[in-house]
Design a protein around this motif. Sequence first.
Motif, PDB file in Angstrom:
ATOM      1  N   ASP A  65     -13.527  10.292 -38.484  1.00 37.49           N
ATOM      2  CA  ASP A  65     -14.382  11.446 -38.791  1.00 37.49           C
ATOM      3  C   ASP A  65     -14.289  11.846 -40.263  1.00 37.49           C
ATOM      4  OD1 ASP A  65     -15.173  11.653 -36.151  1.00 37.49           O
ATOM      5  OD2 ASP A  65     -13.537  13.005 -35.622  1.00 37.49           O
ATOM      6  N   GLY A  66     -15.393  12.364 -40.775  1.00 29.54           N
ATOM      7  CA  GLY A  66     -15.400  12.961 -42.101  1.00 29.54           C
ATOM      8  C   GLY A  66     -15.245  11.989 -43.248  1.00 29.54           C
ATOM      9  N   ILE A  67     -15.355  10.696 -43.005  1.00 27.64           N
ATOM     10  CA  ILE A  67     -15.124   9.737 -44.077  1.00 27.64           C
ATOM     11  C   ILE A  67     -16.309   9.644 -45.026  1.00 27.64           C
ATOM     12  CG2 ILE A  67     -16.006   7.655 -42.916  1.00 27.64           C
ATOM     13  CD1 ILE A  67     -12.732   7.976 -44.981  1.00 27.64           C
ATOM     14  N   LEU A  68     -17.507   9.963 -44.540  1.00 24.62           N
ATOM     15  CA  LEU A  68     -18.699   9.971 -45.396  1.00 24.62           C
ATOM     16  C   LEU A  68     -19.406  11.304 -45.273  1.00 24.62           C
ATOM     17  CD1 LEU A  68     -20.412   6.491 -44.820  1.00 24.62           C
ATOM     18  CD2 LEU A  68     -19.117   7.234 -46.815  1.00 24.62           C
ATOM     19  N   THR A  69     -19.807  11.871 -46.408  1.00 26.29           N
ATOM     20  CA  THR A  69     -20.574  13.108 -46.423  1.00 26.29           C
ATOM     21  C   THR A  69     -21.813  12.910 -47.282  1.00 26.29           C
ATOM     22  OG1 THR A  69     -18.548  14.431 -46.217  1.00 26.29           O
ATOM     23  CG2 THR A  69     -20.534  15.564 -46.964  1.00 26.29           C
ATOM     24  N   TYR A  70     -22.991  13.052 -46.671  1.00 31.01           N
ATOM     25  CA  TYR A  70     -24.251  12.954 -47.393  1.00 31.01           C
ATOM     26  C   TYR A  70     -24.785  14.361 -47.652  1.00 31.01           C
ATOM     27  CZ  TYR A  70     -24.381   8.025 -45.989  1.00 31.01           C
ATOM     28  OH  TYR A  70     -24.092   6.705 -45.789  1.00 31.01           O
ATOM     29  N   GLU A  71     -25.265  14.608 -48.877  1.00 29.77           N
ATOM     30  CA  GLU A  71     -25.790  15.919 -49.242  1.00 29.77           C
ATOM     31  C   GLU A  71     -27.042  15.770 -50.092  1.00 29.77           C
ATOM     32  OE1 GLU A  71     -22.080  18.738 -50.088  1.00 29.77           O
ATOM     33  OE2 GLU A  71     -21.849  16.746 -50.987  1.00 29.77           O
ATOM     34  N   LEU A  72     -27.952  16.730 -49.967  1.00 24.61           N
ATOM     35  CA  LEU A  72     -29.168  16.775 -50.769  1.00 24.61           C
ATOM     36  C   LEU A  72     -29.155  18.059 -51.591  1.00 24.61           C
ATOM     37  CD1 LEU A  72     -32.031  15.566 -51.382  1.00 24.61           C
ATOM     38  CD2 LEU A  72     -32.881  17.115 -49.605  1.00 24.61           C
ATOM     39  N   PHE A  73     -29.443  17.941 -52.903  1.00 24.45           N
ATOM     40  CA  PHE A  73     -29.514  19.086 -53.794  1.00 24.45           C
ATOM     41  C   PHE A  73     -30.868  19.097 -54.501  1.00 24.45           C
ATOM     42  CE2 PHE A  73     -25.087  17.845 -53.483  1.00 24.45           C
ATOM     43  CZ  PHE A  73     -24.429  19.040 -53.250  1.00 24.45           C
ATOM     44  N   ARG A  74     -31.429  20.277 -54.666  1.00 20.32           N
ATOM     45  CA  ARG A  74     -32.650  20.439 -55.450  1.00 20.32           C
ATOM     46  C   ARG A  74     -32.264  20.766 -56.886  1.00 20.32           C
ATOM     47  NH1 ARG A  74     -35.250  25.093 -56.375  1.00 20.32           N
ATOM     48  NH2 ARG A  74     -34.168  26.080 -54.614  1.00 20.32           N
ATOM     49  N   VAL A  75     -32.900  20.084 -57.847  1.00 18.61           N
ATOM     50  CA  VAL A  75     -32.627  20.320 -59.261  1.00 18.61           C
ATOM     51  C   VAL A  75     -33.416  21.551 -59.702  1.00 18.61           C
ATOM     52  CG1 VAL A  75     -32.727  19.385 -61.584  1.00 18.61           C
ATOM     53  CG2 VAL A  75     -32.241  17.867 -59.649  1.00 18.61           C
ATOM     54  N   ALA A  76     -32.711  22.600 -60.109  1.00 18.68           N
ATOM     55  CA  ALA A  76     -33.330  23.836 -60.584  1.00 18.68           C
ATOM     56  C   ALA A  76     -32.788  24.135 -61.975  1.00 18.68           C
ATOM     57  CB  ALA A  76     -33.045  24.989 -59.630  1.00 18.68           C
ATOM     58  N   GLY A  77     -33.493  23.656 -62.989  1.00 15.41           N
ATOM     59  CA  GLY A  77     -32.999  23.805 -64.354  1.00 15.41           C
ATOM     60  C   GLY A  77     -31.748  22.976 -64.549  1.00 15.41           C
ATOM     61  N   ASP A  78     -30.654  23.626 -64.900  1.00 13.41           N
ATOM     62  CA  ASP A  78     -29.377  22.922 -65.055  1.00 13.41           C
ATOM     63  C   ASP A  78     -28.474  23.150 -63.848  1.00 13.41           C
ATOM     64  OD1 ASP A  78     -28.835  25.571 -65.459  1.00 13.41           O
ATOM     65  OD2 ASP A  78     -27.663  25.281 -67.296  1.00 13.41           O
ATOM     66  N   GLN A  79     -29.043  23.582 -62.717  1.00 15.40           N
ATOM     67  CA  GLN A  79     -28.273  23.843 -61.519  1.00 15.40           C
ATOM     68  C   GLN A  79     -28.692  22.897 -60.389  1.00 15.40           C
ATOM     69  OE1 GLN A  79     -25.812  26.282 -61.390  1.00 15.40           O
ATOM     70  NE2 GLN A  79     -26.211  26.515 -63.589  1.00 15.40           N
ATOM     71  N   LEU A  80     -27.742  22.617 -59.502  1.00 17.94           N
ATOM     72  CA  LEU A  80     -28.020  21.879 -58.278  1.00 17.94           C
ATOM     73  C   LEU A  80     -27.901  22.839 -57.110  1.00 17.94           C
ATOM     74  CD1 LEU A  80     -26.088  18.496 -58.820  1.00 17.94           C
ATOM     75  CD2 LEU A  80     -28.530  18.945 -59.105  1.00 17.94           C
ATOM     76  N   VAL A  81     -29.003  23.029 -56.392  1.00 18.24           N
ATOM     77  CA  VAL A  81     -29.052  23.974 -55.291  1.00 18.24           C
ATOM     78  C   VAL A  81     -29.023  23.207 -53.974  1.00 18.24           C
ATOM     79  CG1 VAL A  81     -30.367  25.820 -54.202  1.00 18.24           C
ATOM     80  CG2 VAL A  81     -30.411  25.559 -56.699  1.00 18.24           C
ATOM     81  N   PRO A  82     -28.082  23.486 -53.074  1.00 17.96           N
ATOM     82  CA  PRO A  82     -28.048  22.781 -51.787  1.00 17.96           C
ATOM     83  C   PRO A  82     -29.395  22.867 -51.075  1.00 17.96           C
ATOM     84  CG  PRO A  82     -26.062  24.088 -52.069  1.00 17.96           C
ATOM     85  CD  PRO A  82     -26.990  24.476 -53.189  1.00 17.96           C
ATOM     86  N   ALA A  83     -29.887  21.702 -50.617  1.00  9.23           N
ATOM     87  CA  ALA A  83     -31.218  21.645 -50.017  1.00  9.23           C
ATOM     88  C   ALA A  83     -31.240  20.929 -48.678  1.00  9.23           C
ATOM     89  CB  ALA A  83     -32.201  20.971 -50.980  1.00  9.23           C
ATOM     90  N   GLY A  84     -30.165  20.291 -48.288  1.00  6.13           N
ATOM     91  CA  GLY A  84     -30.147  19.587 -47.010  1.00  6.13           C
ATOM     92  C   GLY A  84     -28.824  18.900 -46.782  1.00  6.13           C
TER      93      GLY A  84
END
Length: 208
Positions: A65-84
């Motif tokens: 368990d927990g060996i892989l974590t996939y994440e999606l971030f939206r690029v907002a200027g110079d910030q990464l906002v969690p998106a999925g």
Amino acid sequence: MNVGAGPFMKTFEFASDAASGGMSADGAFVRGPAFQDILMSDGTVAKRRAGTYSFHTTHAHFHDDGILTYELFRVAGDQLVPAGKGTKSGFCPADQLMGQWRVFGQDPSGFFGEGDTPTGSCYGAADDGLLALTRGWGDIYRWQRPGQYVEFAGNGDGWYVVRCTVDKGNTTLETDETDNASYALIRVSGRRVIAERTRVGSGANVCP
């Protein structure tokens, strides 16, 4: 991939855990404690608690368990906002890909068994369970394997970062803890996804 100094070994006691009633159920998964076996240079083995393992009741398969974590971030200027968030978090490793093509210093593949085969450790329900990668070998999770995606609902056109992190919970002791993430910078336009840039971790553990 495991290009560290030793084998990747997670052990568990499925039959004992089930008999003792100490396992937790979570939908299609039954979970219990996992342990990492570290082979020392003097031939001894050090054992440490290392997260959990799970048994998938639908296809009768063991996972780390927990060996892989996939994440999606939206690029907002110079910030990464969690998106999925991704859905794939556990897997059963198998020696399927040489970790370093230009070195050829890997141990013989299959030292810990066939892994993800009908007779391999991924399906074995014996009391002494083992999930392992031989030193110098990696597993292959190609894009078309089911369950490997990030949720995109509620998002639209724009720039995004897809990030994959190995052992984000830091349950596994590694030779190098600094090379566990890879990412892709993508642009979404309608139904098109355009890869603009990728970076893959260069060491012991990298994502597909």
